[in-house]
Design a protein around this motif. Structure first.
Motif, PDB file in Angstrom:
ATOM      1  N   GLU A 162       0.848  -1.152  -0.056  1.00 38.69           N
ATOM      2  CA  GLU A 162      -0.046   0.083   0.020  1.00 38.69           C
ATOM      3  C   GLU A 162       0.795   1.319   0.087  1.00 38.69           C
ATOM      4  O   GLU A 162       0.529   2.159  -0.720  1.00 38.69           O
TER       5      GLU A 162
ATOM      6  N   ALA B 299       2.300   1.819  -3.452  1.00 39.17           N
ATOM      7  CA  ALA B 299       1.244   2.515  -4.282  1.00 39.17           C
ATOM      8  C   ALA B 299       0.892   3.755  -3.987  1.00 39.17           C
ATOM      9  O   ALA B 299       0.762   4.653  -4.886  1.00 39.17           O
TER      10      ALA B 299
ATOM     11  N   ASP C 136      -2.179   1.219  -7.726  1.00 43.36           N
ATOM     12  CA  ASP C 136      -2.098  -0.066  -7.164  1.00 43.36           C
ATOM     13  C   ASP C 136      -1.542  -1.092  -8.455  1.00 43.36           C
ATOM     14  O   ASP C 136      -0.478  -1.672  -8.196  1.00 43.36           O
TER      15      ASP C 136
ATOM     16  N   GLU D 120       2.122  -2.873  -8.891  1.00 48.01           N
ATOM     17  CA  GLU D 120       2.492  -4.285  -9.155  1.00 48.01           C
ATOM     18  C   GLU D 120       3.456  -4.423 -10.202  1.00 48.01           C
ATOM     19  O   GLU D 120       4.483  -5.084 -10.305  1.00 48.01           O
TER      20      GLU D 120
END
Length: 319
Positions: free
Chosen positions: A214, A217, A250, A254
């Motif tokens: 988190e 992101a 997000d 990744e």
């Protein structure tokens, strides 16, 4: 932005039928004016406009006018019939009733989306726009159609096929292009795009170490930029792509973290070998199966966020 193109640059059969039926209807408007006793007669200027459409294939050219000539064609119509610009005029009201009603009641939106072979909105490449039917062939979900030149300002273009852009409700709504005049804002029509290289997605990170996913992101800022002098800067602004894509940090995280894994070619080959008994896969298949990234620009039109993912993955040397 994703290019739109009719297969082999040929007018689809369903649209030829649309043109033919509309031409017959216009002839009825002229010959049997009014078409029903309860309806008011069309004005003299409206009849002159309709007769003009039937001269020397004017109607066919109007409905099939190439995307790069729609603005010039509009100028010709406004010059020949100045009242078309006056919304209080009888000509404007009656032309709107004829063209917009024909589009609303009879135009097969699902057929247009199908022949263009596109599943994701060409403006944002985020939302799916397919028309989905149930067993009794009643449409449950309908993709929307944007009139690149709006029905309100250019009612006579309401059926012109290169003015019809399949898109999502966000891009076609009040937060998107609904209130924006294409000519005023100098927007680029998707039918004029040759490739997907006109917009570039990038990400900026404000730190290099993270306590958790988190935090990674939340440390990312997405940048959406015009590329290759494409002229798409205004499209980015009108469709709020910079703001919208910030909600996909997000996914960017990744891709960033996968890039840091530095998957060696030996690892890729091992996965390919493991999959052989089930299904032979290529490097392209590996990118989709393991990385979740579509690296073929020809397929961006069918996969949500594919252009965004591919751009970031290339920057991170992941593909």
């Amino acid at each position: 932005m994703i290019p739109l193109k009719f297969k082999d640059d040929v007018c689809p059969e369903f649209y030829k039928e649309v043109v033919s039926k509309f031409e017959k209807r216009i002839k009825k408007y002229i010959d049997k004016n009014p078409t029903k006793k309860k309806k008011k007669k069309f004005g003299r200027e409206t009849k002159a406009f309709l007769k003009y459409l039937l001269i020397r294939n004017h109607l066919s050219f109007l409905l099939n006018c190439p995307a790069d000539r729609l603005d010039k064609l509009s100028c010709i119509f406004f010059k020949k019939f100045p009242s078309l610009k006056k919304k209080e005029s009888r000509l404007y009201r009656e032309v709107t009733r004829i063209f917009v009603n024909e589009y609303t009641r009879n135009f097969p939106k699902a057929d247009l989306i199908k022949v263009l072979d596109i599943k994701v909105c060409p403006y944002c490449n985020r939302s799916y726009i397919e028309c989905i039917n149930n067993n009794d062939k009643k449409t449950l979900i309908k993709g929307q159609i944007d009139h690149f030149y709006s029905k309100e300002e250019y009612p006579f273009l309401a059926l012109s096929r290169f003015n019809l852009i399949p898109c999502c409700s966000d891009c076609n709504g009040v937060g998107g292009k609904f209130m924006a005049d294409a000519d005023k804002y100098k927007l680029i029509n998707p039918y004029l795009l040759e490739d997907t290289d006109g917009i570039q997605f990038k990400m900026e990170l404000f730190r290099s170490h993270f306590a958790n996913f988190e935090q990674c992101a939340n440390s990312i800022k997405i940048k959406v930029e015009e590329a290759n002098q494409s002229g798409l800067k205004q499209n980015i602004k009108v469709f709020h792509l910079q703001e919208i894509y910030q909600s996909h940090c997000d996914i960017a995280a990744e891709i960033y973290l996968k890039g840091k894994l530095k998957m060696p070619s030996t690892y890729r080959q091992k996965i390919i070998n493991i999959m052989k008994p089930i299904m032979p896969i290529t490097e392209h298949d590996f990118n989709q199966l393991i990385l979740g990234i579509e690296d073929n620009p020809q397929q961006f039109k069918n996969k949500s966020l594919s252009k965004f993912k591919a751009d970031l993955a290339k920057d991170e040397m992941l593909i």
